[in-house]
Design a protein around this motif. Structure first.
Motif, PDB file in Angstrom:
ATOM      1  N   ILE B  44      22.546 -22.043  -8.131  1.00 40.96           N
ATOM      2  CA  ILE B  44      22.631 -23.476  -7.815  1.00 40.96           C
ATOM      3  C   ILE B  44      21.740 -23.785  -6.604  1.00 40.96           C
ATOM      4  N   ILE B  45      21.847 -22.949  -5.568  1.00 45.42           N
ATOM      5  CA  ILE B  45      21.014 -23.176  -4.377  1.00 45.42           C
ATOM      6  C   ILE B  45      19.542 -23.157  -4.778  1.00 45.42           C
ATOM      7  N   LEU B  46      19.204 -22.106  -5.503  1.00 42.59           N
ATOM      8  CA  LEU B  46      17.814 -21.945  -5.923  1.00 42.59           C
ATOM      9  C   LEU B  46      17.370 -23.163  -6.739  1.00 42.59           C
ATOM     10  N   GLY B  47      18.238 -23.557  -7.673  1.00 41.32           N
ATOM     11  CA  GLY B  47      17.909 -24.663  -8.569  1.00 41.32           C
ATOM     12  C   GLY B  47      17.705 -25.964  -7.813  1.00 41.32           C
ATOM     13  N   ILE B  48      18.638 -26.270  -6.924  1.00 38.58           N
ATOM     14  CA  ILE B  48      18.542 -27.541  -6.191  1.00 38.58           C
ATOM     15  C   ILE B  48      17.284 -27.567  -5.327  1.00 38.58           C
ATOM     16  N   ILE B  49      17.018 -26.424  -4.677  1.00 35.77           N
ATOM     17  CA  ILE B  49      15.844 -26.416  -3.796  1.00 35.77           C
ATOM     18  C   ILE B  49      14.556 -26.538  -4.617  1.00 35.77           C
ATOM     19  N   GLN B  52      14.486 -30.290  -5.896  1.00 36.36           N
ATOM     20  CA  GLN B  52      14.185 -31.284  -4.871  1.00 36.36           C
ATOM     21  C   GLN B  52      12.820 -31.045  -4.236  1.00 36.36           C
ATOM     22  N   GLY B  53      12.391 -29.785  -4.253  1.00 36.56           N
ATOM     23  CA  GLY B  53      11.170 -29.472  -3.532  1.00 36.56           C
ATOM     24  C   GLY B  53       9.916 -29.620  -4.380  1.00 36.56           C
ATOM     25  N   ARG B  54      10.104 -29.663  -5.696  1.00 34.52           N
ATOM     26  CA  ARG B  54       8.927 -29.606  -6.567  1.00 34.52           C
ATOM     27  C   ARG B  54       8.041 -30.838  -6.436  1.00 34.52           C
ATOM     28  N   ALA B  55       8.640 -31.986  -6.084  1.00 34.32           N
ATOM     29  CA  ALA B  55       7.869 -33.231  -6.043  1.00 34.32           C
ATOM     30  C   ALA B  55       6.712 -33.121  -5.062  1.00 34.32           C
ATOM     31  N   MET B 270      12.591 -30.226  11.309  1.00 33.23           N
ATOM     32  CA  MET B 270      12.473 -31.409  10.454  1.00 33.23           C
ATOM     33  C   MET B 270      13.843 -31.911  10.014  1.00 33.23           C
ATOM     34  N   SER B 271      14.750 -30.982   9.762  1.00 30.72           N
ATOM     35  CA  SER B 271      16.028 -31.427   9.200  1.00 30.72           C
ATOM     36  C   SER B 271      17.019 -31.836  10.272  1.00 30.72           C
ATOM     37  N   THR B 272      16.785 -31.433  11.508  1.00 26.77           N
ATOM     38  CA  THR B 272      17.762 -31.800  12.532  1.00 26.77           C
ATOM     39  C   THR B 272      17.193 -32.714  13.607  1.00 26.77           C
ATOM     40  N   GLN B 273      15.892 -32.645  13.831  1.00 29.52           N
ATOM     41  CA  GLN B 273      15.378 -33.418  14.945  1.00 29.52           C
ATOM     42  C   GLN B 273      14.243 -34.359  14.583  1.00 29.52           C
ATOM     43  N   SER B 274      14.011 -34.517  13.296  1.00 27.82           N
ATOM     44  CA  SER B 274      12.929 -35.403  12.886  1.00 27.82           C
ATOM     45  C   SER B 274      13.283 -36.855  13.192  1.00 27.82           C
ATOM     46  N   SER B 275      12.251 -37.653  13.413  1.00 25.91           N
ATOM     47  CA  SER B 275      12.509 -39.057  13.730  1.00 25.91           C
ATOM     48  C   SER B 275      13.056 -39.778  12.505  1.00 25.91           C
ATOM     49  N   ASP B 276      12.685 -39.318  11.355  1.00 23.04           N
ATOM     50  CA  ASP B 276      13.160 -39.980  10.145  1.00 23.04           C
ATOM     51  C   ASP B 276      13.537 -38.931   9.104  1.00 23.04           C
ATOM     52  N   VAL B 277      14.760 -38.448   9.191  1.00 20.54           N
ATOM     53  CA  VAL B 277      15.190 -37.357   8.320  1.00 20.54           C
ATOM     54  C   VAL B 277      15.144 -37.772   6.852  1.00 20.54           C
ATOM     55  N   GLU B 278      15.534 -38.999   6.590  1.00 19.29           N
ATOM     56  CA  GLU B 278      15.572 -39.478   5.207  1.00 19.29           C
ATOM     57  C   GLU B 278      14.187 -39.436   4.569  1.00 19.29           C
ATOM     58  N   LYS B 279      13.235 -39.978   5.310  1.00 20.72           N
ATOM     59  CA  LYS B 279      11.887 -40.135   4.764  1.00 20.72           C
ATOM     60  C   LYS B 279      11.232 -38.770   4.529  1.00 20.72           C
ATOM     61  N   THR B 280      11.523 -37.815   5.434  1.00 18.43           N
ATOM     62  CA  THR B 280      10.833 -36.520   5.328  1.00 18.43           C
ATOM     63  C   THR B 280      11.576 -35.530   4.440  1.00 18.43           C
ATOM     64  N   MET B 281      12.648 -35.994   3.830  1.00 15.30           N
ATOM     65  CA  MET B 281      13.449 -35.101   2.981  1.00 15.30           C
ATOM     66  C   MET B 281      12.604 -34.320   1.976  1.00 15.30           C
ATOM     67  N   PRO B 282      11.727 -34.978   1.222  1.00 15.88           N
ATOM     68  CA  PRO B 282      10.922 -34.208   0.255  1.00 15.88           C
ATOM     69  C   PRO B 282      10.093 -33.120   0.940  1.00 15.88           C
ATOM     70  N   ILE B 283       9.566 -33.432   2.120  1.00 15.42           N
ATOM     71  CA  ILE B 283       8.797 -32.425   2.858  1.00 15.42           C
ATOM     72  C   ILE B 283       9.698 -31.257   3.221  1.00 15.42           C
ATOM     73  N   GLN B 284      10.888 -31.568   3.680  1.00 14.49           N
ATOM     74  CA  GLN B 284      11.813 -30.503   4.079  1.00 14.49           C
ATOM     75  C   GLN B 284      12.143 -29.600   2.890  1.00 14.49           C
ATOM     76  N   PHE B 285      12.459 -30.229   1.772  1.00 14.13           N
ATOM     77  CA  PHE B 285      12.801 -29.425   0.599  1.00 14.13           C
ATOM     78  C   PHE B 285      11.610 -28.593   0.139  1.00 14.13           C
ATOM     79  N   ALA B 286      10.447 -29.199   0.178  1.00 14.26           N
ATOM     80  CA  ALA B 286       9.269 -28.463  -0.272  1.00 14.26           C
ATOM     81  C   ALA B 286       8.981 -27.296   0.669  1.00 14.26           C
ATOM     82  N   THR B 287       9.152 -27.524   1.975  1.00 16.49           N
ATOM     83  CA  THR B 287       8.939 -26.428   2.928  1.00 16.49           C
ATOM     84  C   THR B 287       9.939 -25.309   2.671  1.00 16.49           C
ATOM     85  N   THR B 288      11.191 -25.693   2.451  1.00 16.16           N
ATOM     86  CA  THR B 288      12.220 -24.696   2.148  1.00 16.16           C
ATOM     87  C   THR B 288      11.857 -23.928   0.881  1.00 16.16           C
ATOM     88  N   LEU B 289      11.358 -24.671  -0.096  1.00 17.64           N
ATOM     89  CA  LEU B 289      10.964 -24.019  -1.342  1.00 17.64           C
ATOM     90  C   LEU B 289       9.866 -22.986  -1.083  1.00 17.64           C
TER      91      LEU B 289
END
Lengths: 252, 314, 400
Positions: B44-49, B52-55, B270-289
């Motif tokens: 599930i973790i692998l799948g979600i990441i 969400q990260g593929r975009a 990015m996930s804890t101290q970014s100025s706009d966590v919502e907006k950078t979400m795809p970046i965060q997921f992609a980086t995690t991926l």
């Protein structure tokens, strides 16, 4: 005296508390084949490994008594074990070529002795392989991995490898036990040829092999040397009852 | 639950099919369920990441700098920083770990107290929390060594006495040391005794035997250890939090005394101290991926090599 | 040499004489020294992490006495460059020594230093506060207050490191850490052990070859990835189920850390279970016990010490885990027994605050002190797992 290569006096070996060899005394003649026979676990292989101090590798082993090779006690404090092993080669029960090319296997010994000259190395490799009667089989593929050879060829390669460091004495620990009859006969033939130049001590549990190849035979039982003498004598009229029982197949 | 069990039974259940014993079936079922839960969660973790990260995941993402206050753009500097980190780390840890493993398998005698102490230390290193390595890096490498070098050679000018990629890499190398030691030790143990004996019987010394026979035979083990260490070092963040990782750098590190960006640290920031966590979400997921793909594929390679070594040993 | 072939050099005392081989000697020495480094690192970690927390222990003038002693003693052993000399220089911007810093940072309250000191630092009895007090009364009393104040706040619950009147209450952090650890272990322990039991006792050989590497793959997930997943996905998911208030809390942290602990507990338990001698299980099966009965009543009890070790190491992993704690627990040192409240752990405190501290100030030292505690704790866990458990195992299987 000149004819005796190794004098063993009261040699005992302990694995921790357990006494595995009990006061062995024997004389091994030069340029002859001496066979060590006996049932498995009788100490014949352990004794063989005493001759080139391979037992040093086992930390719990303790040895008492003397092992004189040409009058020098090889267990003397001032004797270098590495130099001993250069003079006393060993062929193992299971053929154990290095995972390198055939050439590198043979050249290994001379190389670690500091020989770098390519022509000399080539010569040693060829002479050793010829002596071990395997040259014709491998001369065209010296660069191939030694692991690609058959079991019998591997064992002869190991013999050639041992010869390449020009030892005085060659110890063989059941060299043919894992081989087919044809390979075995080749090895036996080889042993016969090699004794011109080397003193050979061979451990075997195959009585026919001992009878065919050796000049002298020593019979071990339960860590003791029961009897030693000319192979003919041992096999026809042994002095000890135990020897006779073993040779006639009553046990072991 | 029942459905799960039935499914599992088809998949894994091999023996005990008589099954008149309900209690036994229940117990076995519970253990199967545990296996199922763990594996399911993992996928599930692998799948979600992945999902969400593929975009955002693309070559451009990997090969470009972050832009617009790290709310857009790629992760190139973090990737390169991680890359340099694991390389410097390996250069320090691999020889060190290999030699320690050689000591343990080749030189240490069975009852040696010293060898027991080395073993214990290695195992302790493996369980020390990673943040402690970070503290040690700060206290030892930066405040002690680095500041010492500055005083002695730089006339007190601050250069090495501050967080940088060298100290972060060395800190990481301590953390990954046990991984290498264990892998190499395992590989050394698979070298058959017969080969060592053959070499010794030819009059080779111990060191010659190790150099010519033992080490060449354990190259794959050293490789496995290195890969596992790299995989571990690429993912750890706590040790570099205050030994060299930087929030954002406009340029790539030019020397070992520079700070660096790091994939894991990037995710954390990015996930804890970014100025706009919502907006950078795809970046965060992609980086995690990217990080997950990196560590998992390295691990997979190591597992394959290791299973080959084990098969050879048999 | 052996260049000519065949050569049969004879046995002589000379040719067999013990040789000194330099390369051999060097190889052995170098290899042993490198191996020694592993031991040295453990010591160095302890020394250097603890060293940075030392200012906390220098009560009053003892601090000065100590720096003086070190100042004279160190040049001999460290060859010139002492750390004490280095620090002010490298941080030239603020030429303040540790001892000077404290009086500025802390207020007044000359309490029970005298009582505390002999217990903690018996070795410096020579410098009793009375004698030094006569020399520099103000400085000493102020210094006393600083260090002592810090110590007395340790046993409170408030963690307010940056303020006019900083308080370093460790109790709150301890409770936070314990809360997360308990939650994580309650999840990871049973799951991992049951999975290990299935793998080693019930699974077919082929299933085992698939299951084991997959679960061990979980160990390859970096903790920052697990933390990120907890932060982004788990937190929202569980909030929508349970409907609690703070999105990030002890429970989320615990669940995420369980994921980090599972592969450790699983692998070690599985090894322990597989190491149970076949004779044990065969005896049980021969007596007519079924497979599951054997697994639960013979194999599992026999492997208890190993499983215990696995749990200990799992605890060690969770206790010191930083990134997951930083990202998923909410990082607020609240005192409550509610698992759905935010907590702050020791490791996360170090991770989040170290970057903000000034080198040498009390906050910095306190963080290092917490680090020392974590290190000692993980060291002890490992030692127990190693010695106690090993002893038990040997007893069990060999009856010695």
């Amino acid at each position: 005296m000149k004819d005796i290569k190794i004098h063993v006096n009261d040699l005992s070996l302990y694995y921790g508390e357990k006494k595995a060899l009990k006061e062995i005394s024997m004389q091994i003649p030069a340029n002859k084949v001496t066979a060590l026979i006996g049932p498995s676990g009788c100490g014949k292989s352990t004794f063989l490994r005493c001759i080139n101090r391979m037992n040093d590798l086992i930390p719990s082993v303790r040895i008492t008594g003397e092992m004189l090779v040409e009058g020098i006690d090889i267990y003397d404090k001032n004797v270098d074990v590495v130099n001993i092993r250069k003079k006393i080669g060993m062929v193992f029960q299971k053929s154990n070529p290095f995972p390198k090319s055939i050439y590198e296997n043979i050249a290994y010994g001379p190389k670690i002795n500091g020989l770098k000259d390519k022509t000399q190395l080539d010569e040693i490799v060829e002479v050793s392989l010829r002596q071990a009667a395997i040259w014709d089989e491998v001369k065209d593929r010296l660069g191939d991995s030694a692991l690609g050879l058959s079991g019998g060829q591997q064992q002869r390669l190991c013999i050639a490898r041992t010869l390449a460091v020009s030892p005085d004495i060659i110890l063989m620990d059941e060299p043919a036990s894992a081989l087919d009859p044809i390979s075995t006969s080749k090895i036996e033939e080889l042993v016969h040829q090699l004794k011109e130049q080397y003193t050979i001590i061979i451990v075997t549990h195959n009585m026919q092999q001992a009878a065919r190849t050796s000049d002298h035979t020593a019979f071990f039982y339960m860590g003791e040397l029961i009897e030693m003498g000319k192979t003919n004598t041992i096999f026809t009229k042994p002095l000890q009852k135990q020897t006779e029982d073993y040779i006639t197949g009553r046990f072991g | 639950m029942d459905k799960v069990n039935i499914e599992l039974e088809n998949q894994f259940f091999s023996s005990e099919k008589k099954g008149s014993d309900i209690k036994g079936k229940f117990f076995v079922g519970v253990t199967q369920l545990a296996v199922f839960i763990i594996i399911a969660v993992l996928f599930i973790i692998l799948g979600i990441i992945v999902y969400q990260g593929r975009a955002k995941f693309s070559w451009e993402f990997i090969s470009s700098f972050p832009t617009n206050g790290m709310t857009e753009g790629g992760i190139l500097p973090a990737l390169i920083g991680t890359f340099i980190l694991v390389i410097v780390m390996s250069i320090a840890a691999v020889p060190f770990g290999t030699i320690t493993a050689i000591y343990l398998t080749e030189y240490a005698s069975e009852n040696s107290k010293f060898a027991a102490a080395v073993r214990f230390s290695v195992r302790t290193l493996a369980v020390v929390p990673s943040i402690i390595f970070g503290l040690f890096g700060l206290g030892f490498f930066i405040q002690f060594l680095g500041a010492g070098v500055d005083t002695a050679f730089n006339g007190g000018e601050l250069r090495w006495g501050q967080p940088n990629i060298l100290w972060a890499s060395l800190t990481m190398s301590l953390l990954t040391l046990p991984v290498i030691i264990v892998s190499v030790e395992e590989a050394l143990k698979t070298i058959p005794r017969e080969l060592r004996e053959a070499s010794l019987a030819l009059g080779a010394t111990k060191w010659q035997t190790i150099k010519q026979v033992v080490l060449p035979g354990s190259v794959s083990g050293i490789m496995t250890g290195t890969i596992l260490a790299v995989s571990r070092g690429a993912g750890e963040v706590a040790p570099i939090l205050f030994t060299g990782a930087a929030y954002y750098l406009a340029t790539l590190p030019g020397s070992l005394s520079d700070q660096f960006m790091n994939l894991g640290y990037h995710i954390y920031i990015m996930s804890t101290q970014s100025s706009d966590v919502e907006k950078t979400m795809p970046i965060q997921f992609a980086t995690t991926l990217v990080l997950l793909l990196l560590t998992l594929s390295l691990n997979l390679v190591a597992v394959v090599i290791r299973s080959r070594i084990r098969r050879r040993a048999k | 040499m052996n260049s000519q072939f065949p050569v049969n050099p004879s046995f002589t005392k000379e040719s067999l004489k013990k040789q000194f081989r330099l390369s051999e000697f060097l190889a052995e020495k170098i290899i042993s020294s490198v191996a020694f480094l592993s031991i040295a690192i453990i010591f160095l970690i302890f020394i250097f992490v603890f060293k940075e927390s030392l200012p906390l222990f220098s009560f009053g003038s003892d601090a000065k006495a100590k720096t003086e002693i070190q100042g004279t003693a160190k040049p001999e052993s460290y060859g010139g460059t002492t750390t004490e000399e280095l620090k002010p220089e490298s941080y030239g911007s603020e030429p303040v020594s540790n001892a000077d810093l404290k009086p500025e940072t802390y207020g007044s309250d000359p309490v029970s230093t005298e009582d505390l000191k002999p217990e903690t630092y018996g070795d410096v009895k020579a410098e009793t506060p009375e004698t030094t007090a006569t020399e520099t009364p103000e400085a000493v009393s102020e210094n006393n207050e600083g260090a002592d104040k810090t110590w007395s706040t340790f046993f409170t619950t408030e963690w307010v490191p940056v303020s006019e009147n900083p308080r370093f209450g460790l109790i709150g952090l301890l409770i936070g850490t314990l809360k997360v650890t308990v939650i994580a272990m309650l999840i990871a322990g049973p799951l991992a052990i049951l999975a290990a039991l299935y793998t080693s006792c019930f699974a077919s050989k082929r299933a085992k070859e698939i299951i084991k590497p997959i679960i061990e793959m979980l160990a390859a997930f970096p903790s920052v990835v697990i933390g990120f997943f907890a932060l982004m996905v788990l937190a929202t998911f569980f909030q929508s189920i349970f409907g609690y208030e703070s999105r990030l809390n002890a429970f989320i942290g615990g669940v995420a850390m369980a994921l980090a602990a599972i592969p450790i507990i699983y692998t070690i338990s599985e090894d322990a279970l597989s190491a149970v001698p076949k004779t044990f299980t065969e005896a049980s099966l021969a007596l007519g016990a079924s497979k599951w009965q054997t697994a639960f009543f013979v194999t599992l009890p026999a492997a208890t010490p190993g499983i215990f070790a696995a749990l200990l190491l799992g605890v060690g992993r969770v206790f010191g885990e930083t990134m997951i704690a930083l990202m998923a627990t909410g990082n607020a040192a609240l005192l409550s027994s509610n698992p759905f409240e935010s907590v702050r752990t020791f490791a996360a405190t170090i991770g989040s605050e170290m970057a903000e501290t000034v080198f040498g100030e009390t906050h910095y030292s306190v963080l290092f002190f917490i680090g020392s505690l974590l290190f000692i704790f993980s060291f002890a866990l490992n030692a127990v797992a190693e010695f106690y458990v090993k002893g038990k195992l040997i007893k069990k299987f060999q009856g010695k």
